[in-house]
Motif scaffolding. Structure first.
Motif, short mmCIF file in Angstrom:
data_model
loop_
_atom_site.label_atom_id
_atom_site.label_comp_id
_atom_site.label_asym_id
_atom_site.label_seq_id
_atom_site.Cartn_x
_atom_site.Cartn_y
_atom_site.Cartn_z
N GLU C 15 60.58 59.35 63.27
CA GLU C 15 59.38 60.19 63.08
C GLU C 15 58.16 59.33 63.40
N LEU C 16 57.47 59.71 64.45
CA LEU C 16 56.29 58.96 64.87
C LEU C 16 55.02 59.67 64.48
N PHE C 17 54.07 58.90 64.02
CA PHE C 17 52.71 59.40 63.79
C PHE C 17 51.96 59.39 65.12
N THR C 18 51.12 60.38 65.30
CA THR C 18 50.24 60.36 66.47
C THR C 18 48.90 61.00 66.15
N PRO C 19 47.84 60.33 66.57
CA PRO C 19 46.51 60.93 66.37
C PRO C 19 46.21 62.02 67.40
N LYS C 20 47.08 62.20 68.36
CA LYS C 20 46.87 63.20 69.43
C LYS C 20 48.16 64.00 69.59
N LEU C 21 48.42 64.86 68.62
CA LEU C 21 49.71 65.56 68.60
C LEU C 21 49.97 66.36 69.86
N GLU C 22 48.94 67.04 70.35
CA GLU C 22 49.15 67.89 71.52
C GLU C 22 49.44 67.05 72.77
N ALA C 23 48.64 66.02 72.96
CA ALA C 23 48.84 65.18 74.15
C ALA C 23 50.17 64.44 74.08
N SER C 24 50.52 63.98 72.88
CA SER C 24 51.80 63.29 72.73
C SER C 24 52.95 64.25 73.03
N THR C 25 52.86 65.46 72.53
CA THR C 25 53.91 66.45 72.79
C THR C 25 54.03 66.73 74.28
N ARG C 26 52.89 66.90 74.93
CA ARG C 26 52.94 67.14 76.38
C ARG C 26 53.60 65.97 77.11
N PHE C 27 53.31 64.75 76.68
CA PHE C 27 53.94 63.57 77.29
C PHE C 27 55.46 63.64 77.16
N VAL C 44 56.21 68.30 65.36
CA VAL C 44 56.96 68.86 66.49
C VAL C 44 58.27 68.06 66.59
N TYR C 45 59.39 68.77 66.67
CA TYR C 45 60.71 68.15 66.76
C TYR C 45 61.19 68.21 68.20
N LYS C 58 60.58 63.16 65.96
CA LYS C 58 59.70 64.07 65.23
C LYS C 58 58.30 63.50 65.34
N LEU C 59 57.42 64.26 65.93
CA LEU C 59 56.03 63.82 66.06
C LEU C 59 55.22 64.47 64.95
N THR C 60 54.46 63.66 64.22
CA THR C 60 53.67 64.18 63.11
C THR C 60 52.22 63.73 63.25
N ALA C 61 51.33 64.70 63.15
CA ALA C 61 49.90 64.39 63.29
C ALA C 61 49.45 63.46 62.18
N HIS C 62 48.66 62.48 62.54
CA HIS C 62 48.18 61.49 61.57
C HIS C 62 46.94 60.84 62.16
N LYS C 63 46.21 60.15 61.31
CA LYS C 63 44.98 59.55 61.81
C LYS C 63 45.22 58.36 62.73
N HIS C 64 46.39 57.74 62.63
CA HIS C 64 46.71 56.63 63.56
C HIS C 64 48.16 56.72 63.98
N ALA C 65 48.49 55.94 65.00
CA ALA C 65 49.87 55.89 65.48
C ALA C 65 50.73 55.06 64.53
N VAL C 262 55.90 51.83 78.28
CA VAL C 262 54.66 52.58 78.49
C VAL C 262 54.08 52.94 77.12
N TYR C 263 52.81 53.36 77.11
CA TYR C 263 52.21 53.84 75.86
C TYR C 263 52.06 55.35 75.96
N GLU C 264 52.60 56.06 74.98
CA GLU C 264 52.37 57.50 74.98
C GLU C 264 50.92 57.74 74.56
N PRO C 265 50.39 58.93 74.82
CA PRO C 265 48.95 59.16 74.59
C PRO C 265 48.49 58.88 73.16
N GLY C 266 49.40 58.98 72.19
CA GLY C 266 49.01 58.70 70.81
C GLY C 266 48.92 57.21 70.51
N GLY C 267 49.42 56.38 71.42
CA GLY C 267 49.29 54.94 71.26
C GLY C 267 50.58 54.21 70.97
#
Lengths: 321, 321, 321, 321
Positions: C15-27, C44-45, C58-65, C262-267
């Motif tokens: 389960e990864l945190f991402t500050p950019k849930l939508e961009a990370s999901t698109r990646f 998002v699973y 599992k991508l979960t919105a958060h203030k940081h990666a 590579v770095y996904e958009p969330g970092g």
């Protein structure tokens, strides 16, 4: 030592008939990974991501599959004039058309096999835009990352009733080298199939004897991918998407092409291929001659050639009435 | 629209100096997988399994590494005469030699960078024998299944003090197309590196500015393998055999070559490369121009160019006394 | 000869945190080629096409990666009970949760490095539907033919302040084998990095010393593709889509993984990798020990490890307040 | 949910009979790229460069081709004892032998198909020397850069008269999972072929119904290479060296193995294969069931299975008199 003519640059584009324009278009876009350049009337123009011209494939709605015409690009305006003069003199020339979307005036002729062909020089180099510009300035447009990701048009294969007549016409009027040929035997040297090279790629055009004795039929057009691994992946993509695989992946004995043959939804045979590092840069390359006896060994690693490969062309006679 | 000259067929062979003739020979035979064609005096002649001429590499014992000469094959006897006439007129021409093992008389010149070059047409096509004939009639000799199994010579890269002078000399007297170039900036357009195409392979010769301001230095010669996978395997083979890997495998931004640079035991830089399906068949291809600023991004996937790639050439100044 | 515990089946999901849930999901969908299994609240699973469980990411919105948790699947219900008993006794155990979409109750613990981890057995095998069923019954779902087409989750890499404590905890309580390790030197044998195998894949989990002395940081998660060629293609796809490439493609000395970072958009750092045919089936495999001195040679073919690979983890300290 | 036994580590070695010991040895050394570990009496012991044991292949001179025995390595001494106890109880156990070069005492049994099999734990890990140590400490010996360069033994395929009897015997006494099976139809579920997994590689042993109703026959042994590209290169190497190619390269529908089948000079079928990134780490993987009807589609991309693949085993009945 014979002096060869080097006035053709490359095979330029093919116009295919399809009875299922929408399904064929979806195949070339979604499965092959090509881009639509233009839509006009009953025709859709497409190109692979590294094709440098406006289009290399034109799909035109028709009651049956087959090829309407194909085109050569000449090496220079002067080279074009020289070929036109020869074609006019040959008796096969027809005259100039006004060009089409993407290229300028073209001179038309019917080859001895009855295939409508054109030759031109003026072309519109593809200019990519905001959404499809590649990160590499030496690539015509962005790698699509969709389907098979074919890179560029590679070659064309036609059926002809009289292969010898085609061969002699082509070498005399259009030039290039006959890199490989199949003959019935080493006494008669009657050609059954011929492969023409016009640049350093070992062939841009192949012509095979039509099993049914017909003229003006189409065998296949080939798009190149970057590696044999991608040809293998292409086979999986076709399998997953219900695209009929006729034969392959395997390696051709002749020309060493690593091939995969499938039928697009309109019924035309399409090849996805990789030629590894093979190039012919020898300017007086001696034609490699294969006999029918030698061809009985099958393809390079022994795969028997499937019967349909010899008999199926588009259109099939039952479609013509 | 400029009219291009197409009188050169391809880069033909390179004669490299080596202070360790035996070790260098073993490298090209055992590690690269090449065949020895002839041994004469202090020279060993070699070819890759699908090189169609007698040799593409001549190793000559010398006190230091470097290149003694390289050769072009002309496209026809007439093309050769045209180029000789131009070279004579240019002031760079030197005169005819009697040829060497494997090829006929050649016309010699020194390019503006001081590199001894020759051009010829008459050649001896390689005839394989009982032990090295390929199962495929369209392959020059048997796949060696030894070491890296390089297929054919691909291109040559030289250092030059004055890249602009080389470029203008080459295009005017030898012909071909400048497919890509690095310039200092878009105002001055001062060339730092140039890539020349003479057939459909995107380059046969590259010339780069000599960091030390010297002339007549050699950067590398490249042999092609059939796939990028084989470049990766080549890296393992070099690692396992103590061959120094300078950089790679990686993809060049310019020309998109998938490269591996190593030093042969004599000290010369050798590249093993695969160009995937890239060809340039556009006869009026527009030169792709890169600035020094753009080159700061490194290679295609971001790899920083190793400093030695800019500075190391053979011979090194300390070897010259 | 030590007796090893073999109670873990494989790394299950992250389960990864991402500050950019939508961009990370698109990646992960467009670039990596993964499928969305479910969306719930801020999460998002996702799964790769041949992942057999409901999700592996599992991508979960958060203030940081960073990583919220990761999971092991046990080899059987009994194996799960044995591990839970050991974890409870270890003092690191926390207790059971109710499971999540796609899997049953899981036992949670914090490893000595502070990473929240869970272990479970009951799972929901993925059932493909009309649109995503593969033509091959032994593939979990259809090959996407989109982006990088990653096949399955491969392994996870964490940063830890005290690598020795993690190593001893893991081997004692979770089992498996330490296949490779980096130590400071052969006298102190102080571990700097450790790789754990739990099945026959040479590692499912790697733990590296945190350069900043922090705990609970994430280094990368890896998805596997079928060939090294596809890792090379992945690099082009990232280049074409503006995804930052940190390093690669190249071959790791340790574990021989052919990598691209590579770095996904969330970092978060993401690896695309292929391990060729390497498997470890030796049940008493002896740990391969590398010293810091040996690691100075860089990666397998000599590539220097980029500094960010040692220093960048998620979250970065400046993101924590 | 059934509890599986996981007491076998992997297939360990195969002893093949050959009527042409010298030619067979040359094939495995020169074409396959294997190393000779020992020669003793009428037997030659060989291993691939990354096989960790003393040998994985033992060639023994005999009047006809076939398999003399094959071996499993157990996961631990305790696992070995458990399997021996089960075998003794099964009635198929025979007793202990003293081991062979490279491994300790082994317990022998005849499977229901009559194949002599042994199981052991004590083994001699291969220690490379000055000439064959790999540059990478995690590789068992140096990459040979000779011929096909097979990496490790992969799996074994036997013919059996009664596949159901073999299947039940194997799962009950040796353990592992039945990952895939062919049955006559979904009503009778009579097994025609079975694939057993004992680690995370999707199979180490396959057993197919003997078309001639014989027992104790050998179908093939498989060695793995690192990529599909190397399987393609292997086909060229066999072609160039007069090795008969039975079928392939192509992709199996079952298990997805990318295969090439050839006959070694002694007459045994040998497979060179790559399994891409496929692993089965699911500990309760549900057997994939194929019917004879489904198998009529041929291999993954439609290649018809060659008849000899079903009928040819070693020895052939005419060799037994």
């Amino acid at each position: 030592m014979k002096n060869h003519l080097w006035d053709l640059a490359h095979i330029a584009h093919v116009e295919l008939f399809t009875p299922k324009l929408e399904a064929s278009t979806r195949f070339f876009v979604d499965v092959m990974g090509m881009y639509i350049s233009a839509v006009k009337g009953d025709s859709v123009y497409l190109r692979a991501y590294d094709d440098y011209e406006h289009h290399t494939l034109k799909l035109t709605a028709h009651k049956h599959a087959g090829m309407k015409h194909f085109a050569w690009r000449a090496k220079s305006p002067e080279a074009l004039q020289r070929r036109v003069a020869a074609l006019q003199k040959s008796g096969y020339g027809m005259g100039w058309n006004d060009g089409d979307i993407g290229h300028g005036p073209a001179y038309e002729y019917h080859s001895p096999s009855g295939h409508l062909t054109e030759i031109y020089f003026e072309t519109e180099k593809y200019k990519s835009g905001a959404s499809d510009t590649s990160a590499l300035k030496n690539t015509a447009s962005k790698f699509p990352a969709r389907g098979i990701n074919v890179r560029r048009i590679d070659h064309l294969n036609l059926f002809a009733k009289d292969v010898r007549a085609f061969r002699d016409f082509q070498l005399e009027n259009l030039g290039g080298i006959l890199t490989e040929t199949i003959v019935d035997n080493l006494e008669d040297l009657n050609p059954k199939a011929v492969w023409f090279m016009v640049n350093s790629k070992s062939y841009d055009l192949a012509v095979t004897e039509d099993y049914l004795g017909m003229n003006d039929r189409f065998h296949h057009v080939t798009y190149a991918v970057n590696s044999r691994e991608e040809v293998l992946i292409a086979a999986d993509i076709c399998l997953e998407n219900g695209i009929f695989i006729e034969t392959g992946p395997h390696k051709h004995t002749i020309q060493q092409t690593f091939f995969l043959y499938v039928y697009e939804p309109g019924g035309n045979r399409i090849e996805i291929a990789n030629t590894t590092a093979r190039l012919i840069v020898d300017p007086d390359y001696e034609t490699v001659v294969w006999t029918l006896e030698e061809r009985k060994k099958g393809q390079a690693w022994g795969l028997a050639t499937v019967p349909s490969f010899h008999t199926k062309g588009t259109p099939m006679p039952e479609e013509l009435d």
